[in-house]
Design an enzyme around this catalytic site. Structure first.
Site, PDB file in Angstrom:
ATOM      1  N   ASN A   1      13.056  -7.625   5.881  1.00  0.00           N
ATOM      2  CA  ASN A   1      13.374  -6.870   7.035  1.00  0.00           C
ATOM      3  C   ASN A   1      13.129  -8.165   7.851  1.00  0.00           C
ATOM      4  O   ASN A   1      12.311  -8.352   8.615  1.00  0.00           O
ATOM      5  CB  ASN A   1      12.763  -6.096   6.984  1.00  0.00           C
ATOM      6  CG  ASN A   1      12.947  -5.068   5.207  1.00  0.00           C
ATOM      7  OD1 ASN A   1      13.727  -5.073   5.074  1.00  0.00           O
ATOM      8  ND2 ASN A   1      12.004  -3.857   5.328  1.00  0.00           N
TER       9      ASN A   1
ATOM     10  N   HIS B   1       7.798 -11.442   5.676  1.00  0.00           N
ATOM     11  CA  HIS B   1       7.366 -10.894   4.247  1.00  0.00           C
ATOM     12  C   HIS B   1       8.098 -11.139   3.488  1.00  0.00           C
ATOM     13  O   HIS B   1       9.107 -10.662   4.163  1.00  0.00           O
ATOM     14  CB  HIS B   1       5.721 -10.148   3.858  1.00  0.00           C
ATOM     15  CG  HIS B   1       6.279  -9.489   4.863  1.00  0.00           C
ATOM     16  ND1 HIS B   1       6.057  -8.856   6.425  1.00  0.00           N
ATOM     17  CD2 HIS B   1       6.694  -8.116   4.493  1.00  0.00           C
ATOM     18  CE1 HIS B   1       6.931  -8.102   6.214  1.00  0.00           C
ATOM     19  NE2 HIS B   1       7.127  -6.841   5.431  1.00  0.00           N
TER      20      HIS B   1
ATOM     21  N   ILE C   1       0.789  -1.455   0.028  1.00  0.00           N
ATOM     22  CA  ILE C   1      -0.250  -0.174  -0.220  1.00  0.00           C
ATOM     23  C   ILE C   1       1.156   0.914   0.180  1.00  0.00           C
ATOM     24  O   ILE C   1       0.472   1.925  -0.722  1.00  0.00           O
ATOM     25  CB  ILE C   1      -1.034  -0.253   1.464  1.00  0.00           C
ATOM     26  CG1 ILE C   1      -0.239   0.141   2.363  1.00  0.00           C
ATOM     27  CG2 ILE C   1      -2.281  -0.729   0.774  1.00  0.00           C
ATOM     28  CD1 ILE C   1      -1.274  -0.134   4.037  1.00  0.00           C
TER      29      ILE C   1
END
Length: 110
Positions: A83, A96, A29
């Site tokens: 990360n 993710h 997003i």
């Protein structure tokens, strides 16, 4: 529930690019490139440090899906990033893979 668990459960809408029984791929997003996807396992693994030997097939699957989706979108050059931890800018503690394409990247990254 994490944000990603809510997306997987369809409690929060997302632009889904791909889904199978082990993962979901959504558009970020807040994209950092013209193409910025997130490959998210359906199994909750908070960080890469929390992955176990039993998760190795899931982790490999995430990378294979990233490759498949990017090739289907016509991108053979892309960056993948995971990360791990707040100091590395992980903001959702559900592992993710970021997959970015569509612009030139520099090294080292930010």
């Amino acid at each position: 529930m994490t944000l990603f668990e809510k997306i997987i459960a369809r409690q929060i809408p997302a632009k889904i690019q791909f889904e199978d029984d082990r993962c979901i791929v959504i558009h970020d997003i807040s994209p950092q490139a013209p193409v910025h996807l997130l490959v998210i396992p359906k199994k909750v693994i908070p960080t890469l440090n929390d992955a176990t030997e039993a998760d190795k097939e899931t982790l490999g699957h995430l990378l294979r899906v990233a490759s498949k989706v990017m090739n289907e979108l016509g991108h053979s050059d892309y960056r993948t990033t995971i990360n791990c931890g707040a100091g590395a800018q992980q903001t959702v503690f559900h592992l993710h893979v970021h997959v970015l394409a569509g612009r030139t990247f520099t090294w080292p990254p930010g």
